[in-house]
Design an enzyme around this catalytic site. Structure first.
Site, short mmCIF file in Angstrom:
data_model
loop_
_atom_site.label_atom_id
_atom_site.label_comp_id
_atom_site.label_asym_id
_atom_site.label_seq_id
_atom_site.Cartn_x
_atom_site.Cartn_y
_atom_site.Cartn_z
N ASN A 88 -6.09 -45.43 -13.22
CA ASN A 88 -5.63 -44.64 -14.35
C ASN A 88 -6.69 -43.69 -14.88
OD1 ASN A 88 -4.10 -44.13 -17.01
ND2 ASN A 88 -5.95 -45.17 -17.71
N ILE A 144 -3.55 -44.25 -22.23
CA ILE A 144 -2.59 -44.89 -21.34
C ILE A 144 -3.08 -46.27 -20.91
CG2 ILE A 144 -1.43 -44.75 -19.10
CD1 ILE A 144 -1.43 -41.70 -19.42
N TYR A 150 -8.43 -29.76 -12.38
CA TYR A 150 -7.59 -30.92 -12.65
C TYR A 150 -6.47 -31.02 -11.62
CZ TYR A 150 -4.87 -34.38 -15.21
OH TYR A 150 -4.18 -35.51 -15.57
N LYS A 156 -6.07 -33.98 -8.77
CA LYS A 156 -4.90 -34.84 -8.76
C LYS A 156 -4.10 -34.69 -7.47
CE LYS A 156 -5.26 -37.00 -12.71
NZ LYS A 156 -5.30 -38.47 -12.82
N VAL A 213 0.58 -36.17 -22.07
CA VAL A 213 0.62 -37.11 -23.18
C VAL A 213 -0.47 -36.71 -24.17
CG1 VAL A 213 0.29 -39.53 -23.86
CG2 VAL A 213 1.49 -38.98 -21.73
#
Length: 281
Positions: A87, A26, A151, A155, A183
């Site tokens: 990111n 990304i 994870y 987040k 993704v």
């Protein structure tokens, strides 16, 4: 034709942008796009490839000195900072029923604390420019999936950090959170290797749509607080926020179907999940 305010974007030309995880899937795509549009982009990454079409500085987000040094160099190169895109992130298998080990600590250290370190090092420059912070979080920040507790926790904590930052810097800096689903990228490799692939639990979305949403978050004339990256993601975001019990039932049903199909039979980390579903009438 009426253009909605949320769809209007600032001219990227001359905008000073710092992107973490800039050599990854990304980050690199976003950096390339903004560079082509005329923005001045510098990236941070633990392992720059050296062939990125913008400057990428080596930086270990888990190390205070590395972050301070790299950010200082980036700000000096850019001459200030208008947009910070947090990111960088990693994933990996981490069932909630097991005690936290190195994998859990690694994800929290990079996804949460790495974001925190980087942002703190950029605050003065962002305030001076009345800039913007964009957090690339995850759908799992609001809708947790099983067997990936670290994870999701990292987040969700990243969003909580963003909320606090938004309140503290509201007079000068805006903060937006972007919520991709999944993704195709190397971030999923360790999960697949452990036999805990997201296949069947999550639908992969096009990279282009994620990058477009991050770009929109960065350049929108009026900052958006939360931005899912697809229509399906927007529905999941709404359900997770407003109908969490329904969301839990949907995820549990999907997990049960995967367990019944034998998806976890060769995954030691999911042995408890598989055994409990086999023993359920």
């Amino acid at each position: 034709m009426t253009i909605r305010l949320f769809d209007r974007r600032q001219d990227p030309r001359g905008r000073r942008v710092l992107i973490t995880g800039a050599s990854g899937t990304i980050g690199r795509s976003l950096g390339e796009r903004l560079t082509r549009a005329g923005a001045h982009v510098v990236g941070l990454d633990l392992r720059p490839t050296g062939d990125e079409p913008f400057t990428v500085l080596r930086c270990d987000l888990t190390d205070d000195t590395s972050v301070t040094t790299a950010v200082a160099e980036a700000l000096d190169t850019l001459g200030g900072l208008d947009i910070l895109v947090n990111n960088a992130g990693i994933g990996g298998p981490a069932p909630a029923e097991l005690a936290p080990g190195d994998e859990v600590r690694r994800q929290l250290e990079i996804n949460l604390l790495g974001t925190w370190r980087t942002t703190a090092a950029c605050v003065d420059a962002l305030v001076a420019a009345r800039g913007r912070v964009v957090m690339v979080t995850s759908r799992m920040a609001v809708m947790q999936l099983p067997l990936a507790a670290a994870y999701g926790a990292s987040k969700r904590a990243m969003v909580a950090y963003a909320d606090a930052l938004r309140l503290e810097l509201a007079t000068h800096v805006t903060v937006s959170c972007v919520y991709p689903s999944a993704v195709r990228s190397p971030i999923h490799d360790s999960t697949k290797a452990a036999g805990l692939s997201l296949d069947g639990m999550s639908v992969y979305e096009p990279l282009e749509g994620v990058v477009d949403t991050v770009e929109r978050a960065a350049l929108a004339v009026r900052a958006r607080r939360d931005l899912p990256t697809t229509r399906k993601g927007a529905i999941e975001f709404f359900l997770a926020r407003h109908l969490p019990a329904l969301t839990d039932r949907i995820v549990r049903k999907t997990l049960a179907a995967r367990a019944a199909a034998g998806s976890f039979d060769d995954a030691p980390l999911a042995a408890g999940v598989a055994a409990r579903h086999r023993s359920t009438p």
